[in-house]
Every structure is written in structure tokens, then in C-alpha cells.
Design a protein around this motif. Sequence first.
Motif, PDB file in Angstrom:
ATOM      1  N   ASP A  50       0.823  -1.221   0.000  1.00 15.07           N
ATOM      2  CA  ASP A  50       0.000   0.000   0.000  1.00 15.07           C
ATOM      3  C   ASP A  50       0.851   1.263   0.000  1.00 15.07           C
ATOM      4  OD1 ASP A  50      -2.443  -1.238  -0.161  1.00 15.07           O
ATOM      5  OD2 ASP A  50      -2.751  -1.324   1.990  1.00 15.07           O
ATOM      6  N   ALA A  51       2.009   1.193  -0.646  1.00 17.26           N
ATOM      7  CA  ALA A  51       2.878   2.363  -0.749  1.00 17.26           C
ATOM      8  C   ALA A  51       2.303   3.333  -1.784  1.00 17.26           C
ATOM      9  CB  ALA A  51       4.292   1.934  -1.153  1.00 17.26           C
ATOM     10  N   TYR A  52       2.833   4.555  -1.768  1.00 21.62           N
ATOM     11  CA  TYR A  52       2.454   5.566  -2.749  1.00 21.62           C
ATOM     12  C   TYR A  52       3.597   5.709  -3.751  1.00 21.62           C
ATOM     13  CZ  TYR A  52      -1.321   6.740   0.431  1.00 21.62           C
ATOM     14  OH  TYR A  52      -2.440   6.675   1.228  1.00 21.62           O
ATOM     15  N   ALA A  53       3.268   5.582  -5.025  1.00 21.95           N
ATOM     16  CA  ALA A  53       4.297   5.572  -6.057  1.00 21.95           C
ATOM     17  C   ALA A  53       5.119   6.856  -6.057  1.00 21.95           C
ATOM     18  CB  ALA A  53       3.658   5.358  -7.431  1.00 21.95           C
ATOM     19  N   ASN A  54       4.453   7.997  -5.833  1.00 20.43           N
ATOM     20  CA  ASN A  54       5.187   9.263  -5.895  1.00 20.43           C
ATOM     21  C   ASN A  54       6.171   9.420  -4.741  1.00 20.43           C
ATOM     22  OD1 ASN A  54       3.031   9.590  -4.041  1.00 20.43           O
ATOM     23  ND2 ASN A  54       3.137  11.804  -4.257  1.00 20.43           N
ATOM     24  N   LEU A  55       6.045   8.566  -3.721  1.00 26.59           N
ATOM     25  CA  LEU A  55       6.997   8.600  -2.609  1.00 26.59           C
ATOM     26  C   LEU A  55       8.107   7.556  -2.765  1.00 26.59           C
ATOM     27  CD1 LEU A  55       4.572   9.061   0.426  1.00 26.59           C
ATOM     28  CD2 LEU A  55       5.790  10.813  -0.869  1.00 26.59           C
ATOM     29  N   VAL A  56       7.754   6.352  -3.216  1.00 25.11           N
ATOM     30  CA  VAL A  56       8.760   5.283  -3.252  1.00 25.11           C
ATOM     31  C   VAL A  56       9.574   5.286  -4.540  1.00 25.11           C
ATOM     32  CG1 VAL A  56       7.464   3.808  -1.680  1.00 25.11           C
ATOM     33  CG2 VAL A  56       7.107   3.568  -4.138  1.00 25.11           C
ATOM     34  N   LEU A  57       8.973   5.694  -5.667  1.00 27.16           N
ATOM     35  CA  LEU A  57       9.705   5.610  -6.929  1.00 27.16           C
ATOM     36  C   LEU A  57      10.938   6.521  -6.970  1.00 27.16           C
ATOM     37  CD1 LEU A  57       9.998   4.438  -9.760  1.00 27.16           C
ATOM     38  CD2 LEU A  57       8.481   6.235 -10.589  1.00 27.16           C
ATOM     39  N   PRO A  58      10.826   7.804  -6.586  1.00 27.12           N
ATOM     40  CA  PRO A  58      12.033   8.643  -6.630  1.00 27.12           C
ATOM     41  C   PRO A  58      13.194   8.069  -5.816  1.00 27.12           C
ATOM     42  CG  PRO A  58      10.080  10.006  -6.356  1.00 27.12           C
ATOM     43  CD  PRO A  58       9.642   8.583  -6.198  1.00 27.12           C
ATOM     44  N   LYS A  59      12.874   7.488  -4.656  1.00 28.39           N
ATOM     45  CA  LYS A  59      13.926   6.889  -3.832  1.00 28.39           C
ATOM     46  C   LYS A  59      14.562   5.706  -4.548  1.00 28.39           C
ATOM     47  CE  LYS A  59      14.713   4.657   0.647  1.00 28.39           C
ATOM     48  NZ  LYS A  59      14.089   4.164   1.901  1.00 28.39           N
ATOM     49  N   MET A  60      13.734   4.874  -5.195  1.00 33.96           N
ATOM     50  CA  MET A  60      14.273   3.718  -5.920  1.00 33.96           C
ATOM     51  C   MET A  60      15.152   4.159  -7.089  1.00 33.96           C
ATOM     52  SD  MET A  60      11.045   1.095  -6.045  1.00 33.96           S
ATOM     53  CE  MET A  60      10.487   0.230  -4.570  1.00 33.96           C
ATOM     54  N   LEU A  61      14.734   5.214  -7.781  1.00 31.55           N
ATOM     55  CA  LEU A  61      15.537   5.707  -8.904  1.00 31.55           C
ATOM     56  C   LEU A  61      16.910   6.187  -8.422  1.00 31.55           C
ATOM     57  CD1 LEU A  61      12.841   7.715 -10.917  1.00 31.55           C
ATOM     58  CD2 LEU A  61      13.721   5.421 -11.403  1.00 31.55           C
ATOM     59  N   ARG A  62      16.909   6.896  -7.286  1.00 26.04           N
ATOM     60  CA  ARG A  62      18.186   7.371  -6.742  1.00 26.04           C
ATOM     61  C   ARG A  62      19.066   6.201  -6.323  1.00 26.04           C
ATOM     62  NH1 ARG A  62      14.772  11.091  -4.123  1.00 26.04           N
ATOM     63  NH2 ARG A  62      14.920   9.891  -2.183  1.00 26.04           N
ATOM     64  N   GLU A  63      18.474   5.220  -5.631  1.00 24.92           N
ATOM     65  CA  GLU A  63      19.253   4.090  -5.140  1.00 24.92           C
ATOM     66  C   GLU A  63      19.876   3.287  -6.276  1.00 24.92           C
ATOM     67  OE1 GLU A  63      16.397   1.996  -2.837  1.00 24.92           O
ATOM     68  OE2 GLU A  63      16.745   3.166  -1.000  1.00 24.92           O
ATOM     69  N   ARG A  64      19.178   3.235  -7.406  1.00 28.18           N
ATOM     70  CA  ARG A  64      19.667   2.452  -8.544  1.00 28.18           C
ATOM     71  C   ARG A  64      20.439   3.286  -9.555  1.00 28.18           C
ATOM     72  NH1 ARG A  64      15.854   0.366  -5.925  1.00 28.18           N
ATOM     73  NH2 ARG A  64      15.311  -1.845  -5.916  1.00 28.18           N
ATOM     74  N   GLY A  65      20.584   4.573  -9.258  1.00 26.23           N
ATOM     75  CA  GLY A  65      21.396   5.428 -10.112  1.00 26.23           C
ATOM     76  C   GLY A  65      20.787   5.717 -11.474  1.00 26.23           C
ATOM     77  N   LEU A  66      19.465   5.649 -11.590  1.00 23.77           N
ATOM     78  CA  LEU A  66      18.811   5.946 -12.862  1.00 23.77           C
ATOM     79  C   LEU A  66      18.603   7.446 -12.995  1.00 23.77           C
ATOM     80  CD1 LEU A  66      18.222   2.863 -12.756  1.00 23.77           C
ATOM     81  CD2 LEU A  66      16.088   3.370 -13.959  1.00 23.77           C
ATOM     82  N   ARG A  67      19.013   7.991 -14.141  1.00 20.32           N
ATOM     83  CA  ARG A  67      18.883   9.425 -14.394  1.00 20.32           C
ATOM     84  C   ARG A  67      18.444   9.636 -15.840  1.00 20.32           C
ATOM     85  NH1 ARG A  67      23.612   8.688 -11.555  1.00 20.32           N
ATOM     86  NH2 ARG A  67      23.706   9.663  -9.487  1.00 20.32           N
ATOM     87  N   GLY A  68      18.086  10.870 -16.128  1.00 16.94           N
ATOM     88  CA  GLY A  68      17.794  11.257 -17.501  1.00 16.94           C
ATOM     89  C   GLY A  68      16.708  10.424 -18.139  1.00 16.94           C
ATOM     90  N   ARG A  69      16.997   9.941 -19.357  1.00 16.41           N
ATOM     91  CA  ARG A  69      15.987   9.205 -20.120  1.00 16.41           C
ATOM     92  C   ARG A  69      15.584   7.903 -19.439  1.00 16.41           C
ATOM     93  NH1 ARG A  69      17.937   8.676 -26.175  1.00 16.41           N
ATOM     94  NH2 ARG A  69      15.873   7.681 -26.331  1.00 16.41           N
ATOM     95  N   ASP A  70      16.542   7.233 -18.797  1.00 16.91           N
ATOM     96  CA  ASP A  70      16.209   5.977 -18.110  1.00 16.91           C
ATOM     97  C   ASP A  70      15.228   6.224 -16.971  1.00 16.91           C
ATOM     98  OD1 ASP A  70      17.762   4.449 -19.750  1.00 16.91           O
ATOM     99  OD2 ASP A  70      19.496   4.415 -18.415  1.00 16.91           O
ATOM    100  N   ALA A  71      15.470   7.275 -16.184  1.00 19.55           N
ATOM    101  CA  ALA A  71      14.562   7.606 -15.081  1.00 19.55           C
ATOM    102  C   ALA A  71      13.195   8.011 -15.616  1.00 19.55           C
ATOM    103  CB  ALA A  71      15.151   8.727 -14.229  1.00 19.55           C
ATOM    104  N   ALA A  72      13.183   8.780 -16.703  1.00 18.45           N
ATOM    105  CA  ALA A  72      11.906   9.204 -17.293  1.00 18.45           C
ATOM    106  C   ALA A  72      11.117   7.994 -17.801  1.00 18.45           C
ATOM    107  CB  ALA A  72      12.160  10.186 -18.427  1.00 18.45           C
TER     108      ALA A  72
END
Length: 440
Positions: free
Chosen positions: A8-30
Amino acid sequence: MAAVHRDDAYANLVLPKMLRERGLRGRDAAFATELTYGTLRLTGTLDAIIAAAADRDMARIDPPVRDALRLGAYQLLRTRVAPHGAASTTVDLVRAVAPGAVGFANAVLRRVGEQDWDSWIDRLAPADGTDPVRRLALEHAHPAWIVRAIGDALRADVDETARALAADNEAPPVQLTARPGLVTAAELAEQVGGEVGRYSPYAVYLPGGAPGDIPAIRQGRAHVQDEGSQLVATALANAPVDGRDERWLDLCAGPGGKAGLLGAIAAQRGARLTAVEVTPHRAELVENATRNLPVTVVTADGRDVGAIEELPEQGFDRVLVDAPCTGLGALRRRPESRWRRQPTDLPPLTGLQRELLGAAIRAVRPGGVVAYVTCSPHLVETDVGVTEACRRSEHPVDLLDARALLPGDVPDLGGGPSVQLWPHRHGTDAMFLAVLRRGE
């Protein structure tokens, strides 16, 4: 996806953290964001398509496989990803989470890809006019009860209901509030490379980037806030009051966006705002959002006006009730929320809303004004709730024409006296506003 559906997590809260932890930026993050948000928004329709392709109920498919198939179906039907790429990466994902289901997943994806989105909708809900709600629900991926609620608010106009539902599936822009007295909208727009808003005198549209990196936000001169929220808060500040105008009240202040704007306006007028929030951690957010403004934060239940130590003897001059609601007006901002809300959520919420509005009427002084706000167009949370609260009030109240209190030239506001904003009409969240003046 697993965090949302399992925890029951909220995507707008957990996704940014996951992107940072996995080093996804730019087009991959988008791309990761588009896959996640898009799949979550369209989950109900994707499930109907997958169930038809699999010839089995979704409840009979293991959760990890369900999520993988949703991601695959979304890529096949709603993106430009090559079909073989979408299918092969999805099968690889299934192999990682449920190796025994690889053959099943491959077969389902092959059947899903045999038709495009529109063809699947025609198959599942023929466009013959016999069931327009089901057609709209599948075509625009909303639960049927939400389709009916939005349709009722739009006077059963099917075409406009379709436009409103479509707007919920478009990613909203980031909008900022330039706090009056601290920075102008023009100055803020120049600083962030943005655009001054269409309606609110404090709105700036942010073209991109992380809002937290903006100096004006870190310094408390601006904050992130939908333009609709700015408009309804400004309407309360614009409403004429009889006599003094020194003490304002925000009865449900968390997390503090409207309190921040009202506090800045109050500072310019020599007034003070009392911000009430029942939840301690949200009260702390209000404290942070209103630092260095003439705002006193009180942790209390807004329904218990007598417990508010800051209550002036004669009552408050202006009161905001930004009531807890279903949030149907902000579905575009919370991709999973449309599938979590249920019609059974309404009775306790509408009861709370009417109690809060009743408390606000008691808290305001004769000649003062109350703004009742919900981020929902559902009629039982808007006009019906206001009518019922006024009927039960022990004090006389008059409804003001809220249209005349909005700043700027906001179009398509209907016949009044309340205001309903819409994403497809105004580019804002679907905020509702009613303004009441208490009589003697």
C-alpha cells in the motif's frame, strides 16, 4: 509496482527513492517513471485485457506475474516500445520472479499484442451506447463509480465526462506558489525559467527539474502548490468581511500549503493565522511550511473548536475548511489512488466534512466568512454537503458568489454560487469552493 500493490505504498513517494538508489537518471529515469505511473493509472483496464487474453480471472494469477504482465501489456498497448522488446523483457522479468510461469506469460502477451488498445476496448465494451459508463470506465481506466460521480458533477454530459477522465491520465505540470511579500510570480518565473500562471497572481509553472533544488523554495519564499489550491485560498482572502480583519483560522491545515499562502497574505495585512491540524506529524509539516510567517500551529481536532486555545473571544474573521475528502479531484497526481478508493469511503468522510464545516461556522464571528474546500467533484462532498451543513447550522449563514472572489478571469465556472474547477477546463486539480458569511 510490488510496493504499491503489496505494501500500500504511494508511487510518488517510493519511486524517486528507488531511482536514486539504482542510479537511474535522464531518459532511463523518465522511462521508468512513465512505465510505473502509466501502468498504475491504467491498472483496471489492463487487468480486464489480461484476464480476457489469459481466459482466467486476475485473482488466479500470482501477484509478481500480474505486475509483470501489467507492465508488458502497458508497453505493448500504450508506448512505442517495439513489441518484441516489450514481450521479451517482460518474459525475462517473469523468469526472474516466477520461472514456472514463463510459458503462460509468453502466451498471454502474444494474445494481448494481437489487438491495439482501441480494439480491446471495442471488444470488452462495444460502442453501441448500451453501457456508456462501462465504455468510459474501460477507455479511460477509471472505476465505474468514479465515472458516474464525475458524470453527475458535469450534468451527465458524456463528451465532457470523457474529457475530464482523459485529463486524469495526463501527467500534471509542477506548479509553484510565489509567496506574496517575499517574491513575485514574475521574479520567481525568471529565477526558475518558468512561466507565470494564467489565473492565480502567485502561480508559476515549472518547466522541469526537481523543485527541492530551487533556492526560493529552500528559503521559504515559494512552495509547490497546484494553482487550484492557490485560487481557493486567495478567494477566502478576497472575500469582504464586516469590521475587523485580524484573526484567521485554517481548520485542517496539514500539510501546510494553503496555510503557507494565507500566512504570507496575512503578514501583508497585519493579520495572524491559527493553523489547526489533528495529526502530530502533519502539524510538524505545517510548522515547517509556515516558518517565519505570522502563523500559530495548534495540534487539535478541528471539530472541537472549544479546545483551540487560540480561539478569539469574538470568533475568527476568516476560516478555511480544507476538508479531508476522497481526493477524486487529484487523481492525475496519484496514479494508484483511483483503484484504492471505494464508494464505502464516502459515508465517514462526508460525515467528517459536515462536522468540520459546522465547527467552522461556530468558530467564525458574525460578519466573518468561511471557505469550504474539497479536492473532489463528488456532489455529496460538495454542494450536497454544504447544503446539509447549512441546514443543520445553529447560526444563520449566507452563501456568497464564490466566482466573484477568484482572482483573474477564470472561465467556465457555471452558474454559481459555488465554484468547481477542473483539470480539463482550467488545468488545475478539480477543487471545489463554497464561501459562506455568518449572520448575527
